[in-house]
Design a protein around this motif. Structure first.
Motif, short mmCIF file in Angstrom:
data_model
loop_
_atom_site.label_atom_id
_atom_site.label_comp_id
_atom_site.label_asym_id
_atom_site.label_seq_id
_atom_site.Cartn_x
_atom_site.Cartn_y
_atom_site.Cartn_z
N LEU A 50 16.01 -56.60 -9.00
CA LEU A 50 15.95 -55.35 -8.23
C LEU A 50 16.81 -54.27 -8.87
O LEU A 50 16.44 -53.09 -8.90
N GLU A 51 17.96 -54.68 -9.38
CA GLU A 51 18.83 -53.73 -10.07
C GLU A 51 18.17 -53.25 -11.37
O GLU A 51 18.26 -52.06 -11.72
N ARG A 52 17.48 -54.16 -12.06
CA ARG A 52 16.77 -53.78 -13.28
C ARG A 52 15.68 -52.76 -12.97
O ARG A 52 15.50 -51.78 -13.70
N ILE A 53 14.95 -53.00 -11.89
CA ILE A 53 13.87 -52.10 -11.50
C ILE A 53 14.41 -50.70 -11.19
O ILE A 53 13.89 -49.69 -11.65
N LYS A 54 15.49 -50.66 -10.40
CA LYS A 54 16.06 -49.38 -9.99
C LYS A 54 16.67 -48.62 -11.16
O LYS A 54 16.46 -47.41 -11.31
N THR A 55 17.38 -49.31 -12.01
CA THR A 55 18.05 -48.67 -13.14
C THR A 55 17.07 -48.11 -14.15
O THR A 55 17.27 -47.01 -14.71
N ASN A 56 15.98 -48.83 -14.41
CA ASN A 56 15.04 -48.45 -15.46
C ASN A 56 13.77 -47.79 -14.93
O ASN A 56 12.84 -47.54 -15.71
N ASP A 57 13.75 -47.50 -13.62
CA ASP A 57 12.58 -46.84 -13.03
C ASP A 57 11.29 -47.60 -13.34
O ASP A 57 10.30 -47.05 -13.82
N LEU A 58 11.31 -48.90 -13.04
CA LEU A 58 10.15 -49.76 -13.28
C LEU A 58 9.36 -49.98 -12.01
O LEU A 58 9.89 -49.83 -10.90
N LEU A 59 8.09 -50.34 -12.16
CA LEU A 59 7.30 -50.78 -11.01
C LEU A 59 7.85 -52.11 -10.53
O LEU A 59 8.20 -52.97 -11.35
N PRO A 60 7.97 -52.33 -9.24
CA PRO A 60 8.44 -53.62 -8.74
C PRO A 60 7.55 -54.76 -9.24
O PRO A 60 6.34 -54.61 -9.35
N TYR A 61 8.17 -55.90 -9.55
CA TYR A 61 7.43 -57.07 -10.04
C TYR A 61 8.00 -58.33 -9.43
O TYR A 61 9.05 -58.30 -8.79
N GLU A 62 7.28 -59.43 -9.60
CA GLU A 62 7.71 -60.71 -9.04
C GLU A 62 8.20 -61.63 -10.16
O GLU A 62 7.39 -62.25 -10.85
N PRO A 63 9.50 -61.72 -10.39
CA PRO A 63 10.03 -62.50 -11.51
C PRO A 63 9.70 -63.99 -11.43
O PRO A 63 9.62 -64.67 -12.45
N CYS A 71 7.30 -58.75 -15.70
CA CYS A 71 7.78 -57.36 -15.60
C CYS A 71 6.97 -56.48 -16.54
O CYS A 71 6.48 -55.42 -16.15
N LEU A 72 6.81 -56.94 -17.77
CA LEU A 72 6.08 -56.19 -18.78
C LEU A 72 4.62 -56.00 -18.39
O LEU A 72 4.08 -54.88 -18.43
N ILE A 73 3.97 -57.08 -18.00
CA ILE A 73 2.53 -57.00 -17.72
C ILE A 73 2.26 -56.22 -16.44
O ILE A 73 1.22 -55.59 -16.30
N THR A 74 3.20 -56.22 -15.50
CA THR A 74 3.03 -55.43 -14.28
C THR A 74 3.02 -53.94 -14.61
O THR A 74 2.22 -53.18 -14.06
#
Length: 354
Positions: A50-63, A71-74
């Motif tokens: 969740l911290e990775r998503i917020k920091t890097n402005d990524l789409l949420p993913y299911e690790p 993360c990449l494919i999402t």
């Protein structure tokens, strides 16, 4: 013992060349988008995803579905969804190809005596998920198809449930693919769908073939094989099932292809330059990647057909613009080794066993 012709070596080299070319160009065209995403999804120290998503402005993913790769494919699938209709056209073309190609390769890998990657579709599926199906099909599957089968393998029987299982796998892929373009990208359902579709979970579906294994070496020995097992591997029954699911695959591929043609025409008209711009020259890197993926996937199958009959290869190439991947089903249904002599009693008995 099989004897190989010069054509076999030429087609294998062509397959490897196509796969390597796709790998090289796919890496080049997708790197402007993918390289920063790879860094965001795999590098750095974070307390949780969740911290990775917020920091890097990524789409949420299911690790839990595949860690950094998911993360990449999402992010990749999200970009394809945003690139509608080009994203749907290119991803949809791969899915439509999977109906006849998965059926063909699933059955060919189900013969007794098959050697090499063709016999292990789950392993090949994982490689395709990580490197691209347009890379693995021509570079790995084509040589395996040519050199991994013996003369007896080519004309032998296979488990009569094998075609059904291959068809069901393609249906699963299709449903999750539709989910990627239909579901709301901000929803939990889409996030789970993307993780399954692009992660290792879906790539392992060919493990389902364990329920329709290759015939045992003693399948023709009536004293060592039960009558029930002999019936499962009956050649006429198996071919009847194969033809039935080839027709289903061809019909669904044709319907899907007609929809993609309609979508393309309603968006870009008949100007080939507009289509070229949308799918390649001015396309998002994810769309370019999928354009190459589709091309390599289809060419790999065409080369497999060419190993048995060059005319079949030419037919598939000539019919592709009109009927899409359903051309493969049409060509396969005309092959002599699928013209089993089925009596009326054989057909009735087969239907009763379904």
């Amino acid at each position: 013992m099989s004897t190989y012709k010069m054509k076999d070596y030429v087609l294998s080299i062509l397959g490897i060349g196509v796969g390597l070319a796709c790998f090289k160009v796919m890496g080049t065209v997708s790197s402007p988008f993918m390289d920063p995403i790879v860094a965001k999804c795999t590098q750095g120290e974070y307390q949780n995803h969740l911290e990775r998503i917020k920091t890097n402005d990524l789409l949420p993913y299911e690790p839990i579905l595949g860690g950094g790769f998911v993360c990449l494919i999402t992010q990749f699938l999200g970009a394809l969804k945003e690139s509608y209709p080009a994203g749907l056209l290119t991803w949809g073309a791969v899915v439509l190809c999977s109906f006849p190609i998965s059926l063909f390769l699933g059955v060919e890998g189900g013969h007794s005596g098959v050697r090499g990657p063709l016999r292990y579709p789950a392993t090949v599926g994982l490689l395709a998920q990580f490197l691209g199906i347009g890379v693995i099909t021509p570079a790995v599957t084509v040589p395996s198809f040519i050199f991994g089968r013996t003369s007896s393998t080519k004309f032998g029987s296979f488990h009569s449930d094998r075609p059904k299982h291959a068809f069901y796998i393609s249906i699963f892929v299709t449903l999750f693919s539709l989910g990627n373009f239909i579901l709301d990208k901000g929803s939990t359902a889409w996030r789970l769908n993307a993780g399954i579709l692009g992660g290792p979970v879906l790539a392992l579906l060919p493990a389902y073939y364990s329920f329709s294994p290759c015939p045992p070496s003693s399948v023709h020995d009536e004293h060592s094989v039960s009558s029930a097992k002999m019936d499962i591997y009956d050649k006429n029954r198996a071919i009847l099932e194969y033809r039935k699911y080839l027709k289903y695959a061809g019909a669904l591929s044709l319907i899907g292809w007609m929809y993609l043609l309609f979508l393309s025409y309603s968006t870009y008209g008949t100007e080939l330059s507009s289509i070229w711009d949308a799918l390649w020259s001015n396309a998002h890197p994810s769309v370019k990647f999928m354009t190459l993926d589709t091309t390599g996937f289809y060419l790999g199958m065409v080369l497999c057909l060419g190993a048995e009959n060059v005319i079949d290869m030419i037919k598939c190439m000539a019919l592709a613009p009109l009927v899409g991947p359903s051309a493969i089903s049409f060509v396969l249904l005309q092959k002599p080794n699928l013209q089993a002599i089925l009596s009326h009693d054989d057909v009735v008995a087969s239907k009763k066993n379904d």
